[in-house]
Design a protein around this motif. Sequence first.
Motif, mmCIF file in Angstrom:
data_model
loop_
_atom_site.group_PDB
_atom_site.id
_atom_site.type_symbol
_atom_site.label_atom_id
_atom_site.label_comp_id
_atom_site.label_asym_id
_atom_site.label_seq_id
_atom_site.Cartn_x
_atom_site.Cartn_y
_atom_site.Cartn_z
ATOM 1 N N CYS A 18 1.010 -0.733 -0.128
ATOM 2 C CA CYS A 18 0.059 0.122 0.303
ATOM 3 C C CYS A 18 0.954 1.008 -0.304
ATOM 4 C CB CYS A 18 -0.882 0.099 1.053
ATOM 5 S SG CYS A 18 -0.177 0.140 2.382
ATOM 6 N N GLY A 19 0.324 2.312 -0.217
ATOM 7 C CA GLY A 19 0.815 3.309 -0.147
ATOM 8 C C GLY A 19 1.880 3.998 1.061
ATOM 9 N N SER A 20 1.216 3.244 2.011
ATOM 10 C CA SER A 20 1.645 3.584 3.274
ATOM 11 C C SER A 20 2.845 2.783 3.492
ATOM 12 C CB SER A 20 1.276 2.843 4.505
ATOM 13 O OG SER A 20 -0.261 3.394 4.858
ATOM 14 N N GLU A 21 3.456 1.836 3.016
ATOM 15 C CA GLU A 21 4.709 0.998 2.846
ATOM 16 C C GLU A 21 5.484 1.381 1.854
ATOM 17 O OE1 GLU A 21 4.369 -3.167 1.938
ATOM 18 O OE2 GLU A 21 6.303 -3.106 1.140
ATOM 19 N N ALA A 22 5.303 2.662 0.610
ATOM 20 C CA ALA A 22 5.760 3.488 0.177
ATOM 21 C C ALA A 22 6.508 4.100 1.141
ATOM 22 C CB ALA A 22 4.687 3.307 -1.328
ATOM 23 N N ASN A 23 6.021 4.648 1.334
ATOM 24 C CA ASN A 23 6.452 6.002 2.458
ATOM 25 C C ASN A 23 7.165 5.537 3.500
ATOM 26 O OD1 ASN A 23 4.795 7.834 0.838
ATOM 27 N ND2 ASN A 23 3.481 8.015 2.429
ATOM 28 N N HIS A 24 7.267 4.295 3.593
ATOM 29 C CA HIS A 24 7.891 3.544 4.864
ATOM 30 C C HIS A 24 9.305 2.521 4.344
ATOM 31 C CE1 HIS A 24 8.944 0.779 8.181
ATOM 32 N NE2 HIS A 24 9.576 1.660 8.031
#
Length: 489
Positions: free
Chosen positions: A146-152
């Motif tokens: 998800c996007g959260s993992e991409a930001n992480h």
Amino acid sequence: MPSLFLDAPARQALWKRVFEIVERYAVTLEAERVTPEQMDPQKIRALLAPLDFDVPLDPQAALDLAARGLQQEQLHVPHPRYFGLFNPAPTTMSIAADTLVAAFNPQLAAWAHSPFGVEVEEHLIRSFGERFGYARSEIDGTFTSCGSEANHTAMLCALTRSFPHFAARGLRALPSQPVLYASSEGHHSLPKAACMCGLGNEALRWVPVDDSLKMDLGALRAQIAQDRRAGLAPFLAVGTAGTTNAGVIDPLGEIAEVAAEEGLWFHVDAAWGGAAALVEELRPVLSGIERADSITFDAHKWLSVPVAAGLYLSRHPRLLSRTFHVSAVYVPKDGAESAVTNPLSHSITWSRRFTGLKVFLSLVVAGWEGYAKTIRDMAGLGELLRRELQKAGWTIRNQTPLPVVCFTDGTEPNGNQAGYLEAVRQQVVDSGKAWISTTRVGRDLPVLRACITNYRTRAEDIRILVDTLEWARQRVGANAATVEAPRRE
Ligand SMILES: *Cc1c(COP(=O)(O)O)cnc(C)c1O
């Protein structure tokens, strides 16, 4: 284990029923309520309580139970009048893709287990990287959950690049505390990621926004200078391209400039708004994104594939491998090893679903042009919604070319009050005719929020929303004496 692998007649009957359910949902959805009449945890728990797994259920009965639950006990995100967060109606091809993926169960941890899967994803990563303006030879990236993992992922790569000993010795070996910057309208996966990186969420500096809800560059520069004076180590600036609240795009080119001057990694969180890159006349609003060291983009938002499919893109080849490199003796190797990417040492996750297939099959059938058309149409519906709301006396509170509209009621003395707006929202949602939300933008201004992110939404749906809002406003007005301002948690 016959109940794990049903016999042929039972399988055929089951597939037939699955496809009937899926097809019926596609056809009847528009005529249904967006929300159930009530959302009652006790009712659902009572339905589940007798199922203690001691007495096996017939496969068809089990399937029907799940279908009934999905039909009756949830918010219908694919409904054309779900004007909510960035959740789409899934494309037909993506539903087919996820079905195939479930059946073949490819394991994308190692190239040698699913060469087709890994190569499809790499092909997509290069194609999307080019759309954002990266040079083909530099593009690297990975699908994320998800996007959260991409930001992480972006935060970890930025740490690895900025602090060469980070991977081996961690933050404790650094002489000073690293800090990062995003606008106060930035996404809350950022402090979460800062926490998961061991930075602590106070390492994230929320930079104030100007009146148009874009990052205030003067404030960014001032905060960096102040942090340097305090002996901290600025390492990352995040620009948001399409804020969650208001669809606003930060001044990406200018943030890139500040990041270059200050030696910071520049990440663009384009989870939803990144899709503007696919539309020729919207592309300029993302100007500067090509200078980003990395980009977050979510295909399960504006590209309309089922939850979830994030993308992390970067123009620094090899940095993902430096950040996530591992060598494990039990991982299969083969002759092609050096020429290919093993996702397990190129990303946060190990076991991986073939997430890219739903994007690939949707894109290969719709083409860039097919996507451009639907995104353009949705942006046009956003304009229509703004016009119709203004005509009806609502006040628009955000400016963006993207179809997210934040508004308050210009006809009511209470029209800016959180309690009043929440009461209007509640009426709209309870009507079952549409789903909208409330939020707060800028300096804590309460607003109603409606977003178009569904390719099935038509002009007629916009009119129904505006009519429903009118009806809701009258009901709330009539009840004003008795309506208690609901508290916001
Ligand atoms: C949705 C969103 C995220 C988080 O993405 P998930 O896929 O929900 O984890 C991050 N940033 C922005 C701007 C978003 O809109």
